[in-house]
Design an enzyme around this catalytic site. Structure first.
Site, PDB file in Angstrom:
ATOM      1  N   ARG A  41       5.875 -12.793   9.529  1.00 42.89           N
ATOM      2  CA  ARG A  41       6.199 -12.296   9.113  1.00 42.89           C
ATOM      3  C   ARG A  41       7.461 -11.519   9.757  1.00 42.89           C
ATOM      4  NH1 ARG A  41       2.559  -7.603   9.564  1.00 42.89           N
ATOM      5  NH2 ARG A  41       4.458  -6.518  10.269  1.00 42.89           N
ATOM      6  N   LYS A  98       4.000   0.858   9.752  1.00 43.70           N
ATOM      7  CA  LYS A  98       4.418   2.238   9.216  1.00 43.70           C
ATOM      8  C   LYS A  98       3.533   3.287   9.428  1.00 43.70           C
ATOM      9  CE  LYS A  98       2.759   0.227   5.077  1.00 43.70           C
ATOM     10  NZ  LYS A  98       2.238   0.062   3.469  1.00 43.70           N
ATOM     11  N   GLU A 148       0.533  -1.491   0.120  1.00 40.60           N
ATOM     12  CA  GLU A 148      -0.412  -0.097  -0.726  1.00 40.60           C
ATOM     13  C   GLU A 148       0.826   1.121  -0.231  1.00 40.60           C
ATOM     14  OE1 GLU A 148      -2.563   0.452   3.241  1.00 40.60           O
ATOM     15  OE2 GLU A 148      -3.365   2.157   2.596  1.00 40.60           O
TER      16      GLU A 148
HETATM   17  P1  ATP Z   1       1.835  -2.125   8.139  1.00 41.12           P
HETATM   18  O1  ATP Z   1       2.678  -2.007   8.513  1.00 41.12           O
HETATM   19  O2  ATP Z   1       0.898  -0.986   8.847  1.00 41.12           O
HETATM   20  O3  ATP Z   1       1.127  -3.294   8.788  1.00 41.12           O
HETATM   21  P2  ATP Z   1       2.300  -3.339   5.891  1.00 41.12           P
HETATM   22  O4  ATP Z   1       3.651  -3.593   5.962  1.00 41.12           O
HETATM   23  O5  ATP Z   1       1.488  -4.561   5.742  1.00 41.12           O
HETATM   24  O6  ATP Z   1       1.424  -2.526   6.330  1.00 41.12           O
HETATM   25  P3  ATP Z   1       1.413  -3.371   2.867  1.00 41.12           P
HETATM   26  O7  ATP Z   1       1.942  -2.284   1.856  1.00 41.12           O
HETATM   27  O8  ATP Z   1       0.065  -4.170   3.189  1.00 41.12           O
HETATM   28  O9  ATP Z   1       1.913  -2.558   4.425  1.00 41.12           O
HETATM   29  O10 ATP Z   1       2.712  -4.471   2.848  1.00 41.12           O
HETATM   30  C1  ATP Z   1       3.142  -4.989   1.646  1.00 41.12           C
HETATM   31  C2  ATP Z   1       3.327  -6.685   2.000  1.00 41.12           C
HETATM   32  O11 ATP Z   1       4.769  -6.507   3.200  1.00 41.12           O
HETATM   33  C3  ATP Z   1       2.034  -7.208   2.312  1.00 41.12           C
HETATM   34  O12 ATP Z   1       2.047  -8.019   1.861  1.00 41.12           O
HETATM   35  C4  ATP Z   1       2.507  -7.478   3.953  1.00 41.12           C
HETATM   36  O13 ATP Z   1       2.666  -9.012   4.363  1.00 41.12           O
HETATM   37  C5  ATP Z   1       4.076  -7.653   3.784  1.00 41.12           C
HETATM   38  N1  ATP Z   1       4.884  -6.947   4.442  1.00 41.12           N
HETATM   39  C6  ATP Z   1       4.215  -6.339   5.505  1.00 41.12           C
HETATM   40  N2  ATP Z   1       5.638  -6.295   7.047  1.00 41.12           N
HETATM   41  C7  ATP Z   1       6.021  -7.203   7.182  1.00 41.12           C
HETATM   42  C8  ATP Z   1       6.694  -7.448   7.655  1.00 41.12           C
HETATM   43  N3  ATP Z   1       7.355  -7.256   9.057  1.00 41.12           N
HETATM   44  N4  ATP Z   1       7.572  -9.534   7.688  1.00 41.12           N
HETATM   45  C9  ATP Z   1       6.775 -10.147   6.044  1.00 41.12           C
HETATM   46  N5  ATP Z   1       6.333  -9.014   5.451  1.00 41.12           N
HETATM   47  C10 ATP Z   1       5.415  -7.899   5.432  1.00 41.12           C
END
Ligand code: ATP
Ligand code: MG
Length: 559
Positions: free
Chosen positions: A264, A274, A38
């Site tokens: 994650r 974020k 996003e």
């Molecule tokens: P937020 O930080 O608010 O949770 P987000 O990191 O999920 O948001 P996105 O832009 O939706 O933000 O993430 C893009 C992709 O990265 C998604 O498929 C998400 O699952 C993956 N992702 C995000 N954070 C992690 C993490 N810490 N480890 C592995 N994958 C991640």
């Protein structure tokens, strides 16, 4: 210098095993994955794990990985983020080729499909407020309650939904919900919201839309439109999978992707949310998204972390199905390991103390040969001027040394790297009693750093000539948080007040000043450093990427 390996290092994990099995059984001929950020912030090291997984699988199995912006919430999304995300994925070494997509490209189709759900009696317009919807959703132990608007006739729903689209209602007046089961054990199936009203300017569709699809509605359908075979996401979405499948089942989608969840990345001393990262920038706790203390890709890059080190780290931690917290020391290990192999050696004095060699002739000077990489003779040598006036590291001198201090002190002899043995014979102090200069002698017979009579010294110190060295600012970074597991809800309390230390009187070799390179260098005995974009022609600025040893872990152990 070893060339940077291509972004193809891999391991084996349960997702790759599934992909392999699907190819073996001919379920799929061509693998399609996607990375779906996003655009509401910069990417962080957690995203790097997802990027390496999705793009890595596409590479290894000769498939395709799409970069798809999940741009369904215009109130938080900006072009700056879209641009930075593309730059960061490329910097990590991955390429989406022609496969760059936006969920907003599918808004028309998503809308049509929503109408088809309404016509099938599987979606309705709900006039309840957000608060009422929340209260009526029930809890983990109690079922939800049906909305009083749940049984609206199809024609009324269609009319209201079209008017929502036409912009006739204010934000929050109503939503479109799937009509599934308010008593479901899975809260995600209790008539989830598919569309909400949002009068907002969208970076790509402008003011065309006043309704926007929810993540759950847009995501799976976008996967299906793109022919994604393996939709890989983090564990929080496990409970959303039944909804993901319900929608694919009810809609005339062109393909049926499968969703798989992995753990994650969490790192000690780090917050990867974020929301928190946005607040760190907005509230001025860091200078910008690419502040070298940030766990963002842009921050790591600016700090001098090589992309190959990030990939090596991701490979080492692997992909698992259970959440865990990875020691940030593992990331640092990968960085050190890579830079030790590749970074040229240089000398810099971070906190200079002047030394005058009394028996070195006033006007004389000579060139000393220094090697560029101890394990790589092909990296060659360079010359450094040696003369009567030098700088050494302030920490390398103690007037009253404790027993185990082997560096310079009154009467002791040490080696200046590549040059001579010197001995301290006098100290000059200012009015405040601080040491401002040392008087030393050198032994001309020890040229090159060895005594012909075989006598030994216990320390070898780096140094620079006063006249030929150049001034520089050096920025030392420490962990942004003092707590190994910072509290995301109250992160300000866990911030490290000493996360940035600025050394404004540092001296560097001319070879460092001239290099004007974005490649990290090892400053001998100090760590790895990279030139920062704040540099000016007469004042270069360097970031410490990382120290030579894991001193942080030791400090923590000492308490
Ligand atoms: P937020 O930080 O608010 O949770 P987000 O990191 O999920 O948001 P996105 O832009 O939706 O933000 O993430 C893009 C992709 O990265 C998604 O498929 C998400 O699952 C993956 N992702 C995000 N954070 C992690 C993490 N810490 N480890 C592995 N994958 C991640
Ligand atoms: Mg997300």
């Amino acid at each position: 210098m070893t060339a940077e390996p291509a972004a193809t290092e891999t391991g084996r994990d349960f997702i790759r095993d599934i992909v392999q099995a699907d190819l073996d059984s001919h379920k799929h001929k061509h693998i399609v994955t996607r990375f779906p950020p996003e655009p509401n912030g910069y990417l962080h090291i957690g995203h790097a794990k997802s990027i390496a997984l999705n793009f890595g699988i596409a590479q290894e199995f000769s498939g395709q990985c799409n970069l798809r912006f999940d741009d369904t919430n215009p109130t938080r999304e900006e072009q700056e983020y879209i641009d930075s995300i593309q730059a960061d994925v490329r910097w990590l070494g991955y390429d989406w080729g022609p496969n760059l997509f936006y969920a907003s490209d599918y808004f028309d189709r998503l809308y049509e499909w929503a109408e088809s759900l309404i016509r099938s009696g599987l979606a309705y317009v709900d006039d309840q407020s957000q608060e009422e919807i929340r209260l009526n959703r029930g809890t983990l132990t109690e079922p939800g309650r049906n909305s009083p608007f749940r049984d609206r006739p199809v024609e009324e729903n269609l009319d209201l939904f079209r008017r929502m689209k036409a912009g006739e209602f204010p934000n929050g007046a109503c939503v479109l919900r799937a009509r599934i089961d308010m008593a479901s054990g899975n809260i995600n199936l209790r008539d989830p919201v598919l569309y909400r009203i949002l009068h907002a300017h969208h970076p790509r569709t402008g003011t065309k839309w006043s309704i926007y699809p929810s993540y759950d509605y847009a995501h799976g359908q976008s996967d299906a439109i793109e022919g994604v075979t393996h939709s890989i996401c983090t564990l929080e979405f496990e409970d959303h999978r039944p909804l993901y499948e319900w929608l694919l089942d009810k809609l005339p989608v062109p393909s049926k992707p499968r969703q798989y969840e992995f753990a994650r990345l969490n790192l000690t001393y780090t917050l990867l949310s974020k929301r928190v990262l946005t607040q760190l920038v907005r509230d001025g706790h860091v200078a910008a998204w690419d502040d070298p203390r940030m766990p963002t890709i842009a921050g790591l890059k600016r700090r001098g972390v090589p992309p190959a080190a990030v990939r090596d780290f991701i490979k080492r931690i692997g992909v698992a199905k259970a959440n865990s917290v990875v020691d940030v020391g593992m990331l640092e290990f990968s960085i050190r390991e890579y830079l030790n192999r590749t970074a040229p050696r240089r000398m810099a004095v971070l906190r200079p103390l002047k030394v005058v060699i009394e028996n070195y002739p006033e006007s004389a000077s000579e060139e000393i040969e220094a090697i560029n990489h101890p394990d790589d003779p092909a990296a060659g040598t360079r010359r450094i001027a040696f003369g009567r006036e030098l700088y050494i590291e302030r920490d390398d001198f103690m007037e009253n040394p404790p027993k185990k201090f082997f560096r310079l002190s009154p009467g002791t002899e040490v080696r200046l790297r590549y040059a001579y043995f010197i001995k301290c014979i006098g100290i000059i102090k200012n009015a405040a009693g601080e040491v401002t200069e040392l008087r030393c002698t050198y032994d001309p017979a020890t040229k090159g750093g060895n005594a012909p009579d075989g006598r030994k010294v216990k320390a070898t110190m780096h140094w620079l000539p006063v006249a030929q060295s150049k001034p520089a600012e050096i920025r030392i970074y420490n962990q942004l948080f003092v707590n190994p597991t910072p509290d995301a809800a109250n992160f300000a309390a866990d911030l490290n007040p000493q996360s940035l230390e600025i050394l404004s009187d540092a001296r560097i070799e001319p070879a460092i000043a001239e290099a004007n390179s974005a490649e990290p260098m090892q400053f001998e005995r100090q760590g790895y450093f990279v030139r920062d974009s704040d540099s000016t022609p007469d004042r270069p600025v360097f970031n410490r990427t990382i120290g030579l040893r894991d001193t942080f872990a030791k400090e923590v152990a000492k308490g």
